[in-house]
Motif scaffolding. Structure first.
Motif, mmCIF file in Angstrom:
data_model
loop_
_atom_site.group_PDB
_atom_site.id
_atom_site.type_symbol
_atom_site.label_atom_id
_atom_site.label_comp_id
_atom_site.label_asym_id
_atom_site.label_seq_id
_atom_site.Cartn_x
_atom_site.Cartn_y
_atom_site.Cartn_z
ATOM 1 N N PRO A 142 0.798 -1.228 0.000
ATOM 2 C CA PRO A 142 0.000 0.000 0.000
ATOM 3 C C PRO A 142 0.830 1.278 0.000
ATOM 4 O O PRO A 142 0.287 2.343 -0.314
ATOM 5 C CB PRO A 142 -0.823 -0.120 1.283
ATOM 6 C CG PRO A 142 -0.019 -1.016 2.165
ATOM 7 C CD PRO A 142 0.619 -2.008 1.235
ATOM 8 N N GLY A 161 -1.475 3.332 -2.119
ATOM 9 C CA GLY A 161 -2.821 2.805 -2.018
ATOM 10 C C GLY A 161 -3.182 1.743 -3.021
ATOM 11 O O GLY A 161 -4.346 1.340 -3.095
ATOM 12 N N ALA A 184 -7.259 -3.169 -6.319
ATOM 13 C CA ALA A 184 -8.153 -2.338 -5.506
ATOM 14 C C ALA A 184 -7.369 -1.164 -4.930
ATOM 15 O O ALA A 184 -6.192 -0.952 -5.262
ATOM 16 C CB ALA A 184 -8.776 -3.190 -4.402
ATOM 17 N N TRP A 185 -8.023 -0.411 -4.048
ATOM 18 C CA TRP A 185 -7.436 0.817 -3.495
ATOM 19 C C TRP A 185 -7.599 0.849 -1.973
ATOM 20 O O TRP A 185 -8.642 0.451 -1.449
ATOM 21 C CB TRP A 185 -8.119 2.050 -4.084
ATOM 22 C CG TRP A 185 -7.886 2.227 -5.545
ATOM 23 C CD1 TRP A 185 -8.578 1.660 -6.574
ATOM 24 C CD2 TRP A 185 -6.852 3.009 -6.149
ATOM 25 N NE1 TRP A 185 -8.066 2.046 -7.782
ATOM 26 C CE2 TRP A 185 -6.997 2.883 -7.558
ATOM 27 C CE3 TRP A 185 -5.834 3.823 -5.639
ATOM 28 C CZ2 TRP A 185 -6.148 3.526 -8.462
ATOM 29 C CZ3 TRP A 185 -4.987 4.473 -6.537
ATOM 30 C CH2 TRP A 185 -5.148 4.327 -7.927
ATOM 31 N N ALA A 186 -6.567 1.347 -1.298
ATOM 32 C CA ALA A 186 -6.605 1.578 0.148
ATOM 33 C C ALA A 186 -6.804 3.066 0.401
ATOM 34 O O ALA A 186 -5.930 3.882 0.073
ATOM 35 C CB ALA A 186 -5.312 1.105 0.798
ATOM 36 N N ARG A 187 -7.931 3.415 0.985
ATOM 37 C CA ARG A 187 -8.222 4.831 1.232
ATOM 38 C C ARG A 187 -7.220 5.451 2.197
ATOM 39 O O ARG A 187 -6.936 6.654 2.109
ATOM 40 C CB ARG A 187 -9.638 4.988 1.770
ATOM 41 C CG ARG A 187 -10.042 6.459 1.939
ATOM 42 C CD ARG A 187 -11.513 6.624 2.223
ATOM 43 N NE ARG A 187 -11.904 6.023 3.485
ATOM 44 C CZ ARG A 187 -13.152 6.036 3.949
ATOM 45 N NH1 ARG A 187 -14.125 6.592 3.225
ATOM 46 N NH2 ARG A 187 -13.442 5.482 5.106
ATOM 47 N N SER A 188 -6.659 4.651 3.117
ATOM 48 C CA SER A 188 -5.716 5.193 4.095
ATOM 49 C C SER A 188 -4.504 5.819 3.424
ATOM 50 O O SER A 188 -3.867 6.704 3.990
ATOM 51 C CB SER A 188 -5.265 4.089 5.045
ATOM 52 O OG SER A 188 -4.643 3.027 4.335
ATOM 53 N N SER A 205 -4.507 6.515 -0.305
ATOM 54 C CA SER A 205 -4.820 7.201 -1.558
ATOM 55 C C SER A 205 -6.031 8.108 -1.479
ATOM 56 O O SER A 205 -6.261 8.912 -2.394
ATOM 57 C CB SER A 205 -5.075 6.161 -2.659
ATOM 58 O OG SER A 205 -6.226 5.387 -2.329
ATOM 59 N N LYS A 253 -11.323 4.399 -2.283
ATOM 60 C CA LYS A 253 -11.634 3.004 -2.014
ATOM 61 C C LYS A 253 -12.907 2.628 -2.756
ATOM 62 O O LYS A 253 -13.507 3.452 -3.460
ATOM 63 C CB LYS A 253 -11.797 2.756 -0.503
ATOM 64 C CG LYS A 253 -13.098 3.285 0.097
ATOM 65 C CD LYS A 253 -13.340 2.670 1.469
ATOM 66 C CE LYS A 253 -14.745 2.978 1.980
ATOM 67 N NZ LYS A 253 -15.068 2.254 3.214
ATOM 68 N N ASN A 254 -13.307 1.381 -2.634
ATOM 69 C CA ASN A 254 -14.585 0.888 -3.164
ATOM 70 C C ASN A 254 -14.625 0.909 -4.685
ATOM 71 O O ASN A 254 -15.685 1.064 -5.281
ATOM 72 C CB ASN A 254 -15.763 1.701 -2.597
ATOM 73 C CG ASN A 254 -17.065 0.911 -2.618
ATOM 74 O OD1 ASN A 254 -17.059 -0.305 -2.467
ATOM 75 N ND2 ASN A 254 -18.180 1.604 -2.802
ATOM 76 N N THR A 309 -16.532 -0.676 0.559
ATOM 77 C CA THR A 309 -15.248 -1.338 0.797
ATOM 78 C C THR A 309 -15.068 -2.549 -0.122
ATOM 79 O O THR A 309 -14.734 -3.648 0.298
ATOM 80 C CB THR A 309 -15.088 -1.754 2.271
ATOM 81 O OG1 THR A 309 -15.527 -0.692 3.130
ATOM 82 C CG2 THR A 309 -13.623 -2.043 2.598
ATOM 83 N N GLU A 356 -13.005 -4.732 -2.483
ATOM 84 C CA GLU A 356 -11.554 -4.940 -2.456
ATOM 85 C C GLU A 356 -11.253 -6.390 -2.845
ATOM 86 O O GLU A 356 -12.133 -7.142 -3.247
ATOM 87 C CB GLU A 356 -11.009 -4.657 -1.046
ATOM 88 C CG GLU A 356 -11.642 -5.520 0.029
ATOM 89 C CD GLU A 356 -11.206 -5.140 1.431
ATOM 90 O OE1 GLU A 356 -10.257 -4.358 1.573
ATOM 91 O OE2 GLU A 356 -11.825 -5.636 2.392
#
Length: 501
Positions: A95, A122, A142-146, A148, A151-152, A184, A186
């Motif tokens: 990430p 992310g 997928a994407w990690a909001r923390s 980037s 998310k989703n 979420t 992912e």
């Protein structure tokens, strides 16, 4: 349970985000390893029920200093395992750094050095697909909001056929915000089946979510979706994120995880059938507990190793450091027993911050872990022990005093932070030896005890093990000493065993 059935979970420990592939008569599985080293565990089975750990694909997390200290929620997230062009491939998203891959002609290696396909923050849960019909290659992540702020959603790319790079900037191929009730999204796994592109991906969060299936005639969409596995009235919360595999006889199965608090993410095996062009997983979309075994040749019972005699000072494949290791932390020798150097550590001795802790997964069923310890270091303040590690931790072991004597000590630290405190009363350890034990009961409630020559005696109150972020609690062995010049000497561990209660 009889010989014709199996009971979930088939891997009763923290094998997070599993993915699986069939090669000939063999099945191979990998899982997230986050910040522990070596990374990318490799498991083998002949029947999808009995699994053994055969090694790791990633010797170190980084050639640099990025993982010189513990980063428990970083590193290897949700890898994908594939077999293509007579090679094994593993893709994953870090990430903080981007999408990587490694590959090997044999699952036991040698594995290539990690190749960065796409740099960025992310980018997680990467999965490739080689379309055997067209020769095209693709990748989804997928994407990690923390990291980037996003998310989703799932992003797709065309990929070079040799897996060495991406051919475009990426396109959002599934936007979870446009699907009523979904969040979420992912963990995508990408397949080609029956003329469709398929993405199996969970949503709703690891503790409360569900498993979705998406299909499209073209890789870039549009995709239609269904929920194909959810908790319903079972005790399996958030059945989540895994891999689909077809056996040589044509049966379809799905391996996924269930989040179980301090035990981490345990792995379940679900039957799959196809109805009206869609997969139906488990018992009409609900997880099964007991089910008929796959139609595969019978195999003897097996599970990933836990016990270790440490022959020649070597530790087994079940052990991982809490960060990339440095030379000299463990020394080889002609006899049995693990010699850990009492690594000099400045500041407060918080095991959660130390890289030189050797760990293995906490078993998901009640058990007792034991090891014998001899503290050879003559350094005042040197200590070594057996720990249960998580956001909170507790350990029991030996410590040398300023007068040269060795005492059994038992200490703990709360999840809220702060330093270590005594969890039990110190007592002399003649000869600098002790047999250490932690009994792990239901709910991961841990009772520590030790034998210093007069039989096992309990120490301190019950300790409730806790998970770390994304990671279950761990059993750990460590040795350390205060800052100072020169070599601090070793501690020797022998006869590590884990016995079911």
């Amino acid at each position: 349970m009889d010989a014709d059935t199996y009971t979930n979970p088939v891997l009763d420990a923290d094998w997070s985000d599993p993915d699986v592939v069939c090669v000939g008569d063999d099945f191979y599985l990998t899982a997230s390893s986050f910040g522990r080293s070596p990374g990318l565990p490799l498991l083998h089975s002949r029947d999808l029920v009995n699994w053994t750990l055969i090694g790791h694909a990633l010797e170190r997390l980084s050639p640099g200093e990025e993982f010189a200290a513990p980063r428990h929620d970083c590193g290897v997230w949700a890898p994908s395992l594939r077999y293509h062009d007579e090679r094994f491939w593993i893709f994953w998203g870090d990430p903080d750094r981007g999408v990587f891959q490694v590959n090997a002609p044999d699952v036991r290696g040698p594995w290539s050095s990690p190749l960065l396909l796409k740099a960025g923050k992310g980018l997680i849960d990467a999965c490739p697909l080689w379309d055997e019909e067209t020769g095209e290659a693709y990748l989804v992540h997928a994407w990690a909001r923390s990291r980037s702020g996003v998310k989703n959603r799932l992003t797709g790319h065309r990929m070079r056929a040799d897996g060495t790079g991406l051919l475009d900037e990426g396109t959002v191929i599934v936007d979870g915000d446009r699907i009523p009730g979904w969040f979420t999204l992912e963990g995508p796994k990408l397949y080609r089946h029956d003329g469709w592109f398929w993405i199996l991906a969970p949503a709703g969060g690891v503790e409360t979510g569900w498993q979705g299936a998406f299909r499209s005639r073209g890789f870039f969409g549009p995709y239609e979706e269904r929920i194909v596995l959810e908790q319903k009235d079972t005790g399996v919360n958030g059945p989540h994120q895994g891999g689909w595999v077809r056996t040589p006889s044509g049966e379809d199965w799905f391996l996924h995880f269930q989040q179980r608090g301090p035990y981490g993410r345990v792995v379940h095996l679900q039957p799959v059938r196809w109805e009206h062009g869609w997969p139906v997983i488990g018992d009409d979309g609900a997880p099964v507990t007991v089910h008929r075994r796959p139609a595969l040749p019978p195999q003897p019972p097996a599970a990933p190793a836990t016990d270790d005699a440490f022959p020649g000072g070597r530790y087994g494949v079940q052990w991982q450091w809490t960060a990339d290791p440095a030379d000299g932390w463990a020394t080889r020798h002609s006899g049995d027993g693990l010699r850990l150097v009492c690594v000099r550590s400045g500041g407060p001795h918080d095991l959660r911050t130390l890289p030189h802790v050797l760990t293995q997964r906490l078993p998901g069923s009640p058990c007792a872990a034991e090891v014998e310890l001899r503290l050879d270091s003559g350094e005042a303040g040197a200590r070594a022990g057996l720990a249960v590690l998580g956001d909170a931790y507790s350990w029991i072991g030996l410590q040398r005093g300023t007068d040269g004597s060795v005492h059994l000590v038992h200490r703990f630290a709360e999840a809220a932070g702060g330093g270590e405190r005594d969890a039990g009363h110190a007592r002399p350890a003649p000869g600098g030896r002790a047999r250490l034990r932690v009994e792990i009961g239901p709910g991961a409630r841990c009772r520590f005890s030790a034998d210093t020559g007069d039989g096992f005696r309990p120490s301190g109150p019950v300790f409730a093990a806790t998970a770390w972020r994304w990671v279950g609690a761990l059993l750990g062995l460590f040795a350390l000493a205060p800052d100072g010049p020169g070599h601090a000497g070793p501690a020797t561990f022998t006869g590590f065993t884990v016995t079911p209660a």
